[in-house]
Motif scaffolding. Structure first.
Motif, PDB file in Angstrom:
ATOM      1  N   PRO A  87       0.822  -1.219   0.000  1.00 28.97           N
ATOM      2  CA  PRO A  87       0.000   0.000   0.000  1.00 28.97           C
ATOM      3  C   PRO A  87       0.851   1.261   0.000  1.00 28.97           C
ATOM      4  O   PRO A  87       0.458   2.287  -0.566  1.00 28.97           O
ATOM      5  N   GLY A  88       2.029   1.179   0.630  1.00 28.70           N
ATOM      6  CA  GLY A  88       2.920   2.335   0.654  1.00 28.70           C
ATOM      7  C   GLY A  88       3.387   2.712  -0.729  1.00 28.70           C
ATOM      8  O   GLY A  88       3.461   3.898  -1.084  1.00 28.70           O
ATOM      9  N   PHE A  89       3.691   1.716  -1.537  1.00 31.39           N
ATOM     10  CA  PHE A  89       4.148   1.969  -2.901  1.00 31.39           C
ATOM     11  C   PHE A  89       3.040   2.602  -3.743  1.00 31.39           C
ATOM     12  O   PHE A  89       3.304   3.461  -4.584  1.00 31.39           O
ATOM     13  N   ASP A  90       1.813   2.195  -3.491  1.00 33.10           N
ATOM     14  CA  ASP A  90       0.675   2.791  -4.207  1.00 33.10           C
ATOM     15  C   ASP A  90       0.560   4.279  -3.892  1.00 33.10           C
ATOM     16  O   ASP A  90       0.288   5.099  -4.777  1.00 33.10           O
ATOM     17  N   VAL A  91       0.776   4.621  -2.611  1.00 31.45           N
ATOM     18  CA  VAL A  91       0.732   6.032  -2.200  1.00 31.45           C
ATOM     19  C   VAL A  91       1.876   6.806  -2.842  1.00 31.45           C
ATOM     20  O   VAL A  91       1.711   7.952  -3.280  1.00 31.45           O
ATOM     21  N   LEU A  92       3.045   6.168  -2.936  1.00 29.30           N
ATOM     22  CA  LEU A  92       4.208   6.816  -3.558  1.00 29.30           C
ATOM     23  C   LEU A  92       3.935   7.167  -5.014  1.00 29.30           C
ATOM     24  O   LEU A  92       4.270   8.257  -5.476  1.00 29.30           O
ATOM     25  N   LEU A  93       3.335   6.248  -5.737  1.00 32.21           N
ATOM     26  CA  LEU A  93       3.065   6.472  -7.158  1.00 32.21           C
ATOM     27  C   LEU A  93       2.105   7.633  -7.372  1.00 32.21           C
ATOM     28  O   LEU A  93       2.208   8.366  -8.368  1.00 32.21           O
ATOM     29  N   GLU A  94       1.177   7.805  -6.441  1.00 28.81           N
ATOM     30  CA  GLU A  94       0.200   8.884  -6.551  1.00 28.81           C
ATOM     31  C   GLU A  94       0.808  10.247  -6.237  1.00 28.81           C
ATOM     32  O   GLU A  94       0.257  11.281  -6.624  1.00 28.81           O
ATOM     33  N   ASN A  95       1.932  10.256  -5.510  1.00 33.69           N
ATOM     34  CA  ASN A  95       2.546  11.531  -5.092  1.00 33.69           C
ATOM     35  C   ASN A  95       4.058  11.477  -5.328  1.00 33.69           C
ATOM     36  O   ASN A  95       4.850  11.835  -4.445  1.00 33.69           O
ATOM     37  N   ALA A  96       4.444  11.030  -6.511  1.00 34.49           N
ATOM     38  CA  ALA A  96       5.850  10.707  -6.763  1.00 34.49           C
ATOM     39  C   ALA A  96       6.791  11.903  -6.723  1.00 34.49           C
ATOM     40  O   ALA A  96       7.899  11.802  -6.203  1.00 34.49           O
ATOM     41  N   TRP A  97       6.384  13.058  -7.250  1.00 36.85           N
ATOM     42  CA  TRP A  97       7.332  14.154  -7.453  1.00 36.85           C
ATOM     43  C   TRP A  97       7.658  14.917  -6.177  1.00 36.85           C
ATOM     44  O   TRP A  97       8.835  15.143  -5.872  1.00 36.85           O
ATOM     45  N   ILE A  98       6.656  15.323  -5.423  1.00 30.40           N
ATOM     46  CA  ILE A  98       6.931  16.140  -4.224  1.00 30.40           C
ATOM     47  C   ILE A  98       6.464  15.469  -2.942  1.00 30.40           C
ATOM     48  O   ILE A  98       6.611  16.034  -1.854  1.00 30.40           O
ATOM     49  N   GLY A  99       5.919  14.274  -3.029  1.00 30.57           N
ATOM     50  CA  GLY A  99       5.491  13.571  -1.830  1.00 30.57           C
ATOM     51  C   GLY A  99       4.209  14.150  -1.254  1.00 30.57           C
ATOM     52  O   GLY A  99       3.597  15.056  -1.824  1.00 30.57           O
ATOM     53  N   VAL A 100       3.814  13.634  -0.106  1.00 36.89           N
ATOM     54  CA  VAL A 100       2.566  14.072   0.526  1.00 36.89           C
ATOM     55  C   VAL A 100       2.803  15.131   1.593  1.00 36.89           C
ATOM     56  O   VAL A 100       1.857  15.684   2.152  1.00 36.89           O
ATOM     57  N   GLY A 101       4.075  15.415   1.912  1.00 33.37           N
ATOM     58  CA  GLY A 101       4.382  16.373   2.976  1.00 33.37           C
ATOM     59  C   GLY A 101       4.680  15.643   4.281  1.00 33.37           C
ATOM     60  O   GLY A 101       4.080  14.602   4.566  1.00 33.37           O
ATOM     61  N   ILE A 102       5.595  16.172   5.069  1.00 32.10           N
ATOM     62  CA  ILE A 102       6.037  15.457   6.271  1.00 32.10           C
ATOM     63  C   ILE A 102       4.944  15.351   7.325  1.00 32.10           C
ATOM     64  O   ILE A 102       4.975  14.457   8.161  1.00 32.10           O
ATOM     65  N   GLY A 103       3.954  16.231   7.282  1.00 31.79           N
ATOM     66  CA  GLY A 103       2.869  16.156   8.258  1.00 31.79           C
ATOM     67  C   GLY A 103       1.799  15.155   7.875  1.00 31.79           C
ATOM     68  O   GLY A 103       1.127  14.575   8.740  1.00 31.79           O
ATOM     69  N   ASP A 104       1.643  14.909   6.564  1.00 31.72           N
ATOM     70  CA  ASP A 104       0.563  14.047   6.077  1.00 31.72           C
ATOM     71  C   ASP A 104       1.001  12.610   5.811  1.00 31.72           C
ATOM     72  O   ASP A 104       0.167  11.765   5.473  1.00 31.72           O
ATOM     73  N   GLN A 105       2.290  12.312   5.949  1.00 26.01           N
ATOM     74  CA  GLN A 105       2.783  11.011   5.515  1.00 26.01           C
ATOM     75  C   GLN A 105       2.115   9.847   6.255  1.00 26.01           C
ATOM     76  O   GLN A 105       1.730   8.851   5.624  1.00 26.01           O
ATOM     77  N   GLN A 106       1.923   9.972   7.566  1.00 27.51           N
ATOM     78  CA  GLN A 106       1.320   8.864   8.295  1.00 27.51           C
ATOM     79  C   GLN A 106      -0.163   8.712   7.975  1.00 27.51           C
ATOM     80  O   GLN A 106      -0.676   7.597   7.838  1.00 27.51           O
ATOM     81  N   GLU A 107      -0.851   9.842   7.824  1.00 31.31           N
ATOM     82  CA  GLU A 107      -2.277   9.800   7.493  1.00 31.31           C
ATOM     83  C   GLU A 107      -2.501   9.157   6.128  1.00 31.31           C
ATOM     84  O   GLU A 107      -3.412   8.324   5.959  1.00 31.31           O
ATOM     85  N   GLU A 108      -1.677   9.524   5.150  1.00 32.51           N
ATOM     86  CA  GLU A 108      -1.799   8.951   3.809  1.00 32.51           C
ATOM     87  C   GLU A 108      -1.438   7.464   3.808  1.00 32.51           C
ATOM     88  O   GLU A 108      -2.074   6.664   3.113  1.00 32.51           O
ATOM     89  N   LEU A 109      -0.438   7.114   4.582  1.00 34.74           N
ATOM     90  CA  LEU A 109      -0.031   5.716   4.658  1.00 34.74           C
ATOM     91  C   LEU A 109      -1.121   4.870   5.316  1.00 34.74           C
ATOM     92  O   LEU A 109      -1.436   3.765   4.848  1.00 34.74           O
ATOM     93  N   ASN A 110      -1.716   5.398   6.388  1.00 29.29           N
ATOM     94  CA  ASN A 110      -2.817   4.686   7.046  1.00 29.29           C
ATOM     95  C   ASN A 110      -4.008   4.498   6.107  1.00 29.29           C
ATOM     96  O   ASN A 110      -4.678   3.462   6.134  1.00 29.29           O
ATOM     97  N   ALA A 111      -4.255   5.518   5.281  1.00 27.03           N
ATOM     98  CA  ALA A 111      -5.344   5.403   4.306  1.00 27.03           C
ATOM     99  C   ALA A 111      -5.045   4.279   3.315  1.00 27.03           C
ATOM    100  O   ALA A 111      -5.942   3.525   2.912  1.00 27.03           O
ATOM    101  N   GLY A 112      -3.774   4.144   2.929  1.00 26.51           N
ATOM    102  CA  GLY A 112      -3.369   3.053   2.047  1.00 26.51           C
ATOM    103  C   GLY A 112      -3.530   1.702   2.721  1.00 26.51           C
ATOM    104  O   GLY A 112      -3.945   0.721   2.089  1.00 26.51           O
TER     105      GLY A 112
END
Length: 406
Positions: free
Chosen positions: A287-312
């Motif tokens: 699921p982490g790799f799926d999130v990476l592909l959706e936000n490949a260039w600039i990422g999700v931001g250091i504050g949102d990384q855990q929230e986005e990963l949990n969603a994955g």
């Protein structure tokens, strides 16, 4: 106020020596000594006798921090506080380069820094042994495998097993390279003592159960022995290279808990494994790799990384990951998750620059350090905690700025 170059350098070196020796202990000691070293660096800024210098490594490390700062700008407002907390943890990326900005480390002084680290790790490991022996005696045994394996081996000093294994591994490499350089000069008693110390640290590393680090250290040690044997044409040492993996395997089999962790690698699924941390990573990475592909260039931001990963995790029905807020357990993917390809490229440049420097100077201890840390990053987010961040940055700059041996 003008401070002489000699006194200034000596004071900074002493502060650095204390910092290196404090690394295995409570992080608050290291943080205090980092701040002390920064304050010492600030004092002579107005002095004309002190020249400021910016190394390429320092530029990249500080740039990595500022990319994280920029990523806070596109973090959701509800997660800005989380992002600020991450930045606080990563503050050494800004402070440590400042400590080394005008400090050149002479080859003769590097050995004292290595000695301070080895002594600190030795004392820390002895504290762990004594504390765990006391706990074992309560259970009616002198050495209860429960207290001398995996996370529990390093609990008395409040360190995670993976960092404990990493620290002890560097100690082994430092001693091995010291033996290579001075074996013929040392007395038989001294060499014997160093060999016993290597075995002791090996046992501590195996007890940590940090599988990636154990395998990486085994391969790095074997490779170094082969290189030494071929470069010096002392082919008898190839026998030692063949024995190294056997020693590692024997030590693993000696510890039932660690043996069970390695046996898990033979399983093709999570169910039925004793310690499913390896297979949990597969559940994280997908699921982490799926999130990476959706936000490949600039990422999700250091504050949102855990929230986005949990969603994955939720999309893949991996509830355990959400329950325990698992990180990526891969530093390269973790960096890309938070700051995208831009952050990942900078991080790889930090590693690549040091790899190149180690090769240029034929500094195989430096090279071994980078290979060991880079390997650990494949299965752990090593820079998510201060213990990994400060260790990596301090030794990166020590090796990078040390005067090469002739």
């Amino acid at each position: 106020m003008v401070i002489s170059q000699n006194i200034y350098t000596q004071v900074k070196f002493i502060a650095l020596l204390l910092l290196v020796g404090s690394l295995p202990f409570a992080i608050k000691f290291s943080n205090v000594l980092i701040l002390l070293s920064v304050l010492i660096s600030i004092v002579p800024l107005c002095s004309k006798s002190i020249k400021l210098s910016a190394s390429s490594l320092a530029v990249l490390v500080v740039l990595f921090f500022f990319v994280e700062v920029i990523s806070l700008m596109y973090t959701r407002s509800t997660n800005v506080k989380i992002g600020l907390s991450v930045l606080e943890t990563h503050l050494p990326f800004l402070l440590v380069p400042f400590i080394f900005k005008d400090l050149e480390i002479l080859a003769g002084r590097t050995k004292y820094l290595k000695l301070a680290f080895v002594c600190g790790c030795l004392i820390a490991s002895i504290i762990c042994l004594i504390a765990n022996v006391q706990l074992s005696l309560i259970e009616g045994k002198i050495f209860h495998e429960y207290y001398f394996s995996y996370e529990r081996i390093s609990e008395p000093i409040g360190m995670q097993a993976v960092y404990f294994g990493l620290y002890m591994s560097l100690c082994v490499l430092i001693i091995i390279f010291h033996l290579i350089d001075s074996f013929t000069k040392n007395s038989f008693l001294r060499n014997s003592g160093l060999c016993i110390l290597i075995i002791y640290f090996f046992l501590m590393i195996i007890a940590s159960g940090a599988r990636t680090i154990i395998v990486a250290l085994m391969l790095i040690t074997t490779l170094n022995v082969i290189i030494y044997s071929v470069s010096t044409r002392k082919f008898k040492y190839l026998l030692i290279a063949s024995v190294v993996p056997i020693v590692f395997i024997f030590m693993i089999l000696f510890n039932p808990v660690v043996k069970a962790r390695f046996n898990d690698l033979r399983h093709g699924k999570t169910e039925g494994s004793n310690y499913d941390s390896y297979f949990a990573r597969i559940n994280i990475w997908k699921p982490g790799f799926d999130v990476l592909l959706e936000n490949a260039w600039i990422g999700v931001g250091i504050g949102d990384q855990q929230e986005e990963l949990n969603a994955g995790f939720m999309r893949n029905n991996y509830k355990t990951g959400v329950e325990f807020n698992f990180n990526m357990h891969n530093q390269y993917m973790q960096v890309m998750l938070s700051t995208g390809i831009v952050g990942l490229v900078i991080f790889l440049l930090i590693l690549g620059l040091q790899f190149r420097m180690a090769i240029i100077h034929y500094d195989f201890l430096y090279l071994s350090f980078i290979l060991l840390f880079s390997s650990a990053c494949f299965t752990e987010s090593m820079l998510n905690r201060n213990k990994g961040i400060i260790f990596f940055l301090i030794f990166s700059f020590i090796f990078f700025k040390s005067e090469p041996l002739n």
